[in-house]
Design an enzyme around this catalytic site. Sequence first.
Site: not given
Ligand code: DGL
Length: 264
Positions: A11-12, A43, A74-76, A152, A184-186
């Site tokens: 992931d990012s 990302y 990570c979805n992105t 973050e 988004c996994t966050h």
């Molecule tokens: N955790 C990431 C996701 O699932 C993206 C976070 C980012 O923008 O870096 O999309």
Amino acid sequence: MDKNLPIGVFDSGIGGLTVLYKLIEMFPNEDFIYVGDTINLPYGTKTSEQLKKIISGVAGYLNNLPVKSIVIACNTATTNSHHLKDEMDLPIIGVIEPTAKHALSISENIMVLATNVTIESKAYENIINNLKKDENSKQFYIKCSDFVDAIEANEIDTEFSHALVKKKLMPFANEKVDVIICGCTHFGLYAKEFKEIFPNAKIVECAEPTGLSLKKTLEEKDLLNDKKELGKTYINVTKMQDNFKDKTKWFDKPYECLKEIKIK
Ligand code: DGL
């Protein structure tokens, strides 16, 4: 392919750890190598061209270690990962399809919260529109890259985080939202914030549906390892952050090391 190789996860930043957490529980005997690509964070506001290059770099790093499979936590990154199958020959598991299908199995009244890139890609929208059966069901797709920055910055369950989420989601508070997809996994880390506005909605995270998708793939390819002892987890970041340990206190799974790596 050697079934005793580790599984790569990336992931990012810290978001993918919400997926890794579940994977460690679902696959206790597997080894995991995690990359938090903190040097390229976030990302979710980058161009597709930038993302494809970054994702080739991280996935290429894992593939060269080697690993037996890669989970894009990570979805992105998942929305910009189609090119990887031409660059490497190992099973690559994304988060979006399993998560969308799982959410649909609960209800079609869905709110998807995700980064700007993920929402603009229409990845969730296309799957949901293809599979939904009730034309009167309602979906909402909301760009929330600002939540990633806050998470973050370790703004989790703080006055700031509750106010941030409230400002964005309050306009939808009276809508019929049965399911909130943390696209988004966050965002699993904001479950409390989301619940404050939608107390009755079911919060769907990517972790478990993605784990089940990984399980199916590893079983089909006979790649589940046959070790009896507990697996090991290694966490790497592309840029060490002073507050990394602090903002991942909730990640109470043991890991061997936290190391900074360089990806060319
Ligand atoms: N955790 C990431 C996701 O699932 C993206 C976070 C980012 O923008 O870096 O999309």
